[in-house]
Design an enzyme around this catalytic site. Structure first.
Site, PDB file in Angstrom:
ATOM      1  N   SER A 148      75.791 116.103  73.234  1.00  0.00           N
ATOM      2  CA  SER A 148      74.359 116.036  72.952  1.00  0.00           C
ATOM      3  C   SER A 148      73.648 117.387  73.092  1.00  0.00           C
ATOM      4  CB  SER A 148      73.687 115.004  73.870  1.00  0.00           C
ATOM      5  OG  SER A 148      73.804 115.384  75.218  1.00  0.00           O
ATOM      6  N   LYS A 193      66.251 110.965  79.100  1.00  0.00           N
ATOM      7  CA  LYS A 193      66.018 112.341  78.661  1.00  0.00           C
ATOM      8  C   LYS A 193      64.538 112.593  78.384  1.00  0.00           C
ATOM      9  CE  LYS A 193      70.637 112.893  76.658  1.00  0.00           C
ATOM     10  NZ  LYS A 193      71.417 113.043  75.415  1.00  0.00           N
TER      11      LYS A 193
END
Length: 802
Positions: A688, A731
């Protein structure tokens, strides 16, 4: 006591006699014996006889019923006896000494209550002629048989030795005495008692004595053989068995036999499956043949205790009220709406079908987000018992399946032990930390769990110790873990995963004010002082003293403050009315956590990424720098293989697009590239960070700064496509905490925004991208770097001057 060989007194036997029923005892004429009378009818018969002529009828009953008896299960031939004296015992029983007189035959029974009364007639024994050769031969044969029995070591009273010269009356008495002493069976003795003719009686006695001779001969041979091989232990065992047999004949059971009898009754009441009950009763039978001092005795007894402790049929009555279950889940947990909805759907299916086979729930999330307490809430909603078992660090398969009984110290596995602990066949069984199971030379515990968690197999789960298939199909299994990646694929396939992300600071505030603070005020004993915590104080604890996705450390910090307040109350008597942010250092010391911060100004080669860890979301800074070299790339920061591959893919993409990105191709050959991700001691991996690394590279090659308030996450491909990533909620929450203004995420993650709190979505500008070029346009500033501007101005100045 009257000598049985004396001439008996002539008694006139009454026509009607009260009856005393003898249990497993046949009484012959012409002897004196003590009898113990305890049953109500027999006591009444004794008292009636004492008021009359002291004569009773002693008649043997059929069977072993000690409580009650009627005339229908009495023999019709018995013995008349005179009561000499009686003695009343403390327990209400009567001890009598009686002299038996003669045989009697019951014509009919007159009454049953309050005692049995019978009409009887006296039976006279037939004598014999001294010249009768058959009688003499029978007498010789019986004498020989008695001598054989004596020769085999059987103790024998001296007054029963048959003399050479004997009168007919003496022979009649002697035959009865031999039958009474030598025959072991009640039925055999009754046969002799009912035989009136002396010759026939002697023939029958001889046939029965012949059987006894053979039995004693066989026993003598066995004893002789065994004694040659027996050591001390075997000899003690044999003597114990003989002692047990003697006690059984006397009607006395020692504590051990009583214990085994009780054990047998418990097994029959446990409602085990047929195979399990058969196995348990077989082990009890083995137990009877083993001395208590033997180690094997304790092994078998422990096994039987486990068999009785494990529930086979007992279950709690399940309650499936969906609205009430929703209330319970909301009471115990704030937020987690998606997880709660899934649980309620699962419970609804159970209510409709009766069983929701094929579904094992698996809660995945960071520590402290409420995985274990969710299981407890489900158990409370279902009115089931709850048991939790931690699988963390288990490496031995025997921990799940148990040890075989051949090993010393063997015991069942944790599954069966847990079932014994909870005591019902339908608990909510939580297998905690399923992602931390190990495997080594002792086996793979996760493979053993495949059978436990497979609804098609677990109705026949085999524990090595119990050795009997155990039904786990009624158990509701729930598993928990922090990450999904380390769970073996076969095990993961059997479970339905529910992700529990971390809480936002607003959610933590609500949880603290509604649940944690009241709980800790009560636990620390200061509930009555009604101390309040300000919202700012809670926020300060969240941001400066705890760094977690859950609320476990937050609760510990609140507990620590409450203990400090309790100490103030004890010392000064006055607690603070309110805990505020500026007083936290007084209770918790200096702040322990310094939240991740973005750069103070836009920098070249420094991109802000969004990362997910088992403790929640965080931001990471990806730093890139160029220095003269030959085109090598260096990666530092303890990066995993996947992250290193993302960096190489990013470089390959940028080199392939150098012309469009306006990057001089010579930079790739004349400079070395170094990528570093700070917090170098912490392992990092995953795809990611791909677009973050690519942005840092593009920035350093183009020499243009990156906007400091832009965070990003996404996987990059060689063609520059941006692929979706996981842990989006955590996140984005981390981005808000760090003070970012914009967040760049893959367009395919757009659907995940519904899990993000509205307050967070309002605070951030969330941008969606399909290609990494879009990321560069959004994150990299258009103007050139300061150093490049200075050079350009200097060149222009030089040209104008010229």
């Amino acid at each position: 006591m009257r000598d049985p060989f004396d001439n008996p007194r002539i008694f006139e036997i009454p026509k009607y006699l009260p009856v005393i029923a003898m249990i497993q005892s046949v009484v012959f004429p012409n002897i004196s014996i003590p009898i113990l009378v305890g049953r109500k009818k027999s006591v009444e018969a004794i008292e009636y006889a004492l008021k009359k002529d002291r004569i009773v009828a002693l008649i043997t009953q059929k069977g072993k019923n000690k409580r009650g008896v009627g005339s229908s299960n009495l023999y019709t031939m018995g013995t008349a006896a005179e009561i000499r004296n009686t003695q009343k015992q403390l327990d209400g029983n009567i001890k009598c000494n009686v002299d038996t007189i003669c045989r009697i035959k019951v014509k009919r029974f007159i009454q049953e209550k309050p005692f049995i009364l019978a009409e009887v007639e006296r039976i006279k024994s037939s004598g014999y002629d001294m010249e009768d050769e058959e009688i003499e031969e029978l007498k010789t044969l019986i004498t020989t048989q008695v001598e054989q029995i004596i020769g085999l070591g059987v103790p024998f009273p001296s007054h029963l030795i048959i003399p050479g010269i004997i009168t007919p009356s003496d022979l009649d008495k002697l035959v009865d005495m031999l039958a009474s002493y030598m025959l072991p069976s009640e039925k055999e003795k009754q046969v002799i008692l009912e035989t009136v003719d002396l010759g026939e009686r002697m023939r029958r006695l001889s046939a029965l004595l012949d059987k006894e001779v053979k039995r004693f001969q066989v026993q003598s041979k066995i004893i002789s053989k065994v004694q040659k091989k027996m050591g001390k232990t075997q000899r003690e065992y044999f003597l114990r068995q003989q002692l047990n047999a003697i006690k059984e004949e006397l009607g006395e059971e020692d504590e051990l036999r009583a214990e085994l009898k009780e054990l047998t009754e418990k097994i029959k009441k446990a409602k085990m499956p047929k195979d399990a009950e058969k196995k348990a009763l077989k082990e009890v039978k083995r137990l009877k043949t083993i001395p208590p001092a033997s180690p094997e005795y304790s092994y078998i007894r422990t096994y039987l205790d486990w068999m009785l402790d494990v529930p086979w049929s007992k279950k709690t009555r399940e309650k499936l009220d969906i609205p009430e279950a929703k209330i319970i889940l909301d009471e115990d947990h704030y937020d987690l709406d998606k997880v709660k909805e899934h649980i309620l759907d699962y419970l609804a299916v159970r209510k409709l079908k009766g069983k929701a086979r094929g579904t094992i729930l698996c809660f995945i999330g960071p520590p402290g987000v409420g995985k274990t307490s969710l299981g407890q809430s489900i158990a409370r909603a279902l009115n089931r018992k709850f048991i939790r078992m931690s699988l963390g660090g288990i490496r031995d398969e025997a921990e799940i399946r148990g040890h075989r009984r051949t090993y010393v110290g063997a015991m069942p596995g944790r599954i069966v032990s847990g079932m014994a602990q909870v005591g019902t066949i339908n608990p909510v069984f939580m297998l905690d930390e399923i992602d931390k199971i190990g495997a080594d030379f002792r086996g793979d515990p996760s493979s053993a769990l495949l059978e436990v968690l497979d609804p098609e197999q677990n109705n026949q789960f085999r524990d090595h110790y119990i050795e009997i298939p155990y039904d786990l199909s009624n158990v509701m299994f729930i598993t928990t873990g922090n990450i999904l990646d380390t769970i073996p694929p076969a095990l993961k396939d059997r479970m339905e995963t529910l992700n529990l992300p971390g809480y936002s600071r607003e959610e933590k505030l609500h949880i603290a004010q509604k649940f944690l603070v009241p709980k800790q005020l009560k636990e620390q004993g200061i509930e009555k002082y009604k101390v309040k915590f300000s919202d700012n104080a809670i926020y300060e604890i969240i941001e400066r003293y705890t760094a977690e996705a859950g609320v476990r450390n937050l609760e510990r910090s609140i507990a620590s403050i409450c203990r400090k307040i309790a100490r103030e109350i004890v010392s000064n008597g006055e607690p603070p009315k309110r805990v505020i942010a500026r007083n936290l250092e007084k209770y918790l010391g200096v702040p322990k956590i310094f939240p991740s911060e973005i750069e103070k100004k836009d920098m070249v080669g420094i991109a802000t990424g969004l990362a997910w860890t088992s403790y929640g979301g965080d931001i990471i800074l990806v730093e890139a720098t160029l220095y003269p070299g030959d085109g090598k790339i260096t990666l530092t920061g303890k990066l995993g293989d996947v992250m290193q591959e993302s960096a190489k893919a990013s470089l390959s993409y940028i080199r392939s697009r150098a012309k469009k990105l306006k990057i001089e191709s010579k930079k790739f050959k004349e400079y070395d590239l170094h990528i570093h991700i700070p917090a170098g001691a912490i392992p990092k991996d995953g795809p990611s960070a791909g677009i973050t690394i690519a942005t840092a590279m593009a920035s350093i090659f183009k020499n243009r700064p990156i906007k400091r308030d832009v965070g990003m996450t996404g996987e990059i491909t060689l063609r520059g496509r941006v692929l979706p990533v996981g842990g989006l909620k955590s996140k984005i929450l981390a981005a808000q905490r760090a003070g970012l203004k914009k967040v760049i995420i893959p367009e395919k993650n757009k659907k995940d925004l519904k899990d993000i709190p509205k307050s967070v979505k309002k605070a951030l500008d969330i941008l969606f991208v399909k290609n990494v070029d879009e990321v560069f346009d959004m994150a990299i500033k258009k103007e050139i770097a300061v150093e490049e501007k200075k050079k350009e101005i200097a060149e222009r100045t030089k040209y104008i001057t010229t």
